[in-house]
Motif scaffolding. Structure first.
Motif, PDB file in Angstrom:
ATOM      1  N   THR A 107      68.705  26.645 -29.447  1.00 16.15           N
ATOM      2  CA  THR A 107      70.170  26.503 -29.287  1.00 16.15           C
ATOM      3  C   THR A 107      71.386  27.253 -28.864  1.00 16.15           C
ATOM      4  OG1 THR A 107      69.453  24.022 -29.371  1.00 16.15           O
ATOM      5  CG2 THR A 107      71.316  24.627 -29.845  1.00 16.15           C
ATOM      6  N   TRP A 108      70.352  28.245 -30.155  1.00 13.93           N
ATOM      7  CA  TRP A 108      71.632  29.666 -30.396  1.00 13.93           C
ATOM      8  C   TRP A 108      71.248  30.353 -29.507  1.00 13.93           C
ATOM      9  CZ3 TRP A 108      75.107  30.455 -34.008  1.00 13.93           C
ATOM     10  CH2 TRP A 108      75.393  29.751 -34.926  1.00 13.93           C
TER      11      TRP A 108
ATOM     12  N   CYS B 110      73.050  29.349 -26.484  1.00  7.00           N
ATOM     13  CA  CYS B 110      74.534  29.823 -27.089  1.00  7.00           C
ATOM     14  C   CYS B 110      75.040  30.743 -26.546  1.00  7.00           C
ATOM     15  CB  CYS B 110      75.379  28.812 -28.590  1.00  7.00           C
ATOM     16  SG  CYS B 110      74.978  27.448 -28.316  1.00  7.00           S
TER      17      CYS B 110
ATOM     18  N   GLY C 286      72.306  30.418 -19.656  1.00  8.72           N
ATOM     19  CA  GLY C 286      71.826  29.558 -20.722  1.00  8.72           C
ATOM     20  C   GLY C 286      72.057  28.203 -20.606  1.00  8.72           C
TER      21      GLY C 286
ATOM     22  N   ILE D 258      74.896  31.902 -22.790  1.00 10.49           N
ATOM     23  CA  ILE D 258      76.400  31.062 -22.480  1.00 10.49           C
ATOM     24  C   ILE D 258      78.384  32.255 -23.258  1.00 10.49           C
ATOM     25  CG2 ILE D 258      78.422  29.517 -22.711  1.00 10.49           C
ATOM     26  CD1 ILE D 258      75.975  27.208 -22.497  1.00 10.49           C
ATOM     27  N   GLY D 259      78.171  32.323 -24.433  1.00  8.79           N
ATOM     28  CA  GLY D 259      78.773  33.528 -25.050  1.00  8.79           C
ATOM     29  C   GLY D 259      78.657  34.048 -23.946  1.00  8.79           C
TER      30      GLY D 259
ATOM     31  N   PHE E 258      69.338  25.236 -22.089  1.00 10.40           N
ATOM     32  CA  PHE E 258      69.693  23.882 -22.060  1.00 10.40           C
ATOM     33  C   PHE E 258      68.937  22.611 -22.189  1.00 10.40           C
ATOM     34  CE2 PHE E 258      74.217  24.936 -24.929  1.00 10.40           C
ATOM     35  CZ  PHE E 258      73.389  24.970 -25.830  1.00 10.40           C
TER      36      PHE E 258
END
Length: 95
Positions: free
Chosen positions: A21-22, A25, A42, A28-29, A46
């Motif tokens: 998950t990190w 994220c 990303g 995506i960031g 997920f």
């Protein structure tokens, strides 16, 4: 002894999902600032995390020689794979 094995598998899966998950994220960031490919990666991560969880469970059950749960996990993966194949085959019909 069974509880300790179950607890260790729960801990392994929790850490795996947390790290995944990190990572998703972070991708995506990074994609928001740099590259749409990172954003897509990303989102794909997920989507793949639950499937990867089943793969990890299959490996743990195989290591434990718990063949009933190996069979169940393999069946779940087969159903997921069949769904992907059917979805890809039917995609052209959707327009």
């Amino acid at each position: 002894m069974k509880c300790a094995t179950s607890a260790s598998m729960d801990l392994l899966l929790a850490r795996f999902l947390q790290c995944g998950t990190w990572a998703a994220c972070a991708l995506i960031g990074a994609g928001l600032f740099f590259d749409t490919k990172a954003l897509s990666a990303g989102v794909a991560l997920f989507i793949l995390l639950p499937v990867l969880r089943v793969v990890v469970m299959l490996a743990v059950f195989a290591q434990q020689r718990n063949y009933l749960y190996v069979t169940i996990a393999a069946t779940v993966l087969a159903v997921i794979a069949a769904g992907c194949v059917i979805g890809l085959r039917l995609a052209p019909l959707a327009g």
